[in-house]
Design a protein around this motif. Structure first.
Motif, short mmCIF file in Angstrom:
data_model
loop_
_atom_site.label_atom_id
_atom_site.label_comp_id
_atom_site.label_asym_id
_atom_site.label_seq_id
_atom_site.Cartn_x
_atom_site.Cartn_y
_atom_site.Cartn_z
N PHE A 117 -13.42 -27.01 15.24
CA PHE A 117 -13.13 -27.92 16.34
C PHE A 117 -12.10 -27.28 17.27
CE2 PHE A 117 -10.19 -28.72 12.93
CZ PHE A 117 -8.97 -28.75 13.56
N GLY A 118 -11.97 -27.89 18.43
CA GLY A 118 -10.99 -27.47 19.41
C GLY A 118 -10.86 -28.54 20.47
N SER A 119 -10.09 -28.22 21.49
CA SER A 119 -9.85 -29.15 22.58
C SER A 119 -10.31 -28.52 23.89
CB SER A 119 -8.35 -29.47 22.70
OG SER A 119 -7.85 -29.97 21.48
N GLY A 120 -10.54 -29.37 24.86
CA GLY A 120 -10.89 -28.91 26.20
C GLY A 120 -10.46 -29.96 27.20
N THR A 142 -12.32 -24.81 28.08
CA THR A 142 -11.78 -24.70 26.73
C THR A 142 -11.45 -23.24 26.49
OG1 THR A 142 -12.12 -25.32 24.41
CG2 THR A 142 -14.04 -24.41 25.59
N ASN A 143 -11.07 -22.93 25.26
CA ASN A 143 -10.80 -21.55 24.89
C ASN A 143 -12.08 -20.92 24.32
OD1 ASN A 143 -7.91 -23.00 24.12
ND2 ASN A 143 -7.76 -21.08 25.24
N ALA A 144 -12.26 -19.63 24.57
CA ALA A 144 -13.44 -18.93 24.06
C ALA A 144 -13.49 -18.96 22.54
CB ALA A 144 -13.47 -17.50 24.59
N HIS A 145 -12.32 -18.87 21.89
CA HIS A 145 -12.34 -18.86 20.43
C HIS A 145 -12.81 -20.19 19.85
CE1 HIS A 145 -8.16 -20.45 20.95
NE2 HIS A 145 -8.49 -21.15 19.88
N VAL A 146 -12.82 -21.25 20.65
CA VAL A 146 -13.30 -22.55 20.18
C VAL A 146 -14.82 -22.55 20.06
CG1 VAL A 146 -13.51 -25.00 20.82
CG2 VAL A 146 -11.32 -23.83 21.06
N ILE A 147 -15.50 -21.78 20.89
CA ILE A 147 -16.97 -21.87 20.96
C ILE A 147 -17.68 -20.62 20.41
CG2 ILE A 147 -16.99 -23.55 22.83
CD1 ILE A 147 -17.73 -19.99 23.62
N VAL A 148 -17.04 -19.87 19.53
CA VAL A 148 -17.65 -18.64 19.02
C VAL A 148 -18.75 -18.89 17.99
CG1 VAL A 148 -15.68 -17.17 19.52
CG2 VAL A 148 -15.84 -18.29 17.30
N SER A 149 -18.83 -20.06 17.44
CA SER A 149 -19.84 -20.37 16.44
C SER A 149 -21.23 -20.48 17.09
CB SER A 149 -19.51 -21.70 15.76
OG SER A 149 -20.59 -22.13 14.96
N PRO A 150 -22.27 -20.02 16.39
CA PRO A 150 -23.63 -20.18 16.92
C PRO A 150 -24.19 -21.59 16.70
CG PRO A 150 -23.72 -19.05 14.82
CD PRO A 150 -22.25 -19.23 15.16
#
Length: 169
Positions: free
Chosen positions: A50-53, A64-72
């Protein structure tokens, strides 16, 4: 509403956008900043993390941050939105990755607002560039609460125009 082209998005630090939420940094108080900005802060989740945006425009653009969306794995965005004139929490599953700036650890997403016939509230940008010593407020879903609670943290700007080459830290 604010439109931010991807080539300019890297220059928008997440915390600094929330620094004053439309008021001068000197008069910004955490509770008032939270009341103004929190509806524009979203949770981004999938089965791996999870992360924030934050909502940048009224068409569903989210920074958001790129590291938040690295999952496929597919993402869902939990956001406060207006539907029928009333605020509610919606889960958007139609999420599109618009672009990534891996060097600056930023990413743009877009949610399909037609999924819930809802309206998001774009973040209010600070009117002035911050200066060292200005108060700053960050809103998000911290890992200390397993990403389930939206919290605000406060501090002060210690420097500008620095880049820390450690995405995710």
């Amino acid at each position: 509403s604010v439109r931010v082209p991807m080539k300019e998005a890297w220059s928008l630090p997440l915390a600094l956008l929330l620094s004053a939420a439309g008021a001068s940094a000197q008069e910004a108080e955490p509770r008032r900043v939270f009341d103004i900005a929190a509806p524009s802060v979203v949770a981004i989740r999938n089965d791996e993390g999870f992360g924030s945006g934050m909502v940048l425009d009224d068409e569903g653009l989210i920074l958001t941050n790129a590291h938040v969306i690295v999952s496929p794995l597919p993402y869902r965005v939990e956001a406060e939105a207006l539907s029928g004139g009333k605020p509610r929490i919606f889960t958007f599953r139609k999420v599109t990755l618009i672009g990534v700036h891996p060097v600056h650890d930023l990413a743009l997403l877009r949610v399909d607002l037609k999924e819930h016939d809802a309206r998001l509230k774009p973040i209010v940008l600070a009117p002035d560039r911050p200066s060292p010593g200005d108060p700053i407020h960050m809103i998000g879903f911290p890992s200390s609460h397993k990403g389930r609670v939206k919290l605000i943290s406060s501090g002060e700007v210690t420097g500008l125009d620095r880049f820390v080459d450690r995405p995710g830290y």
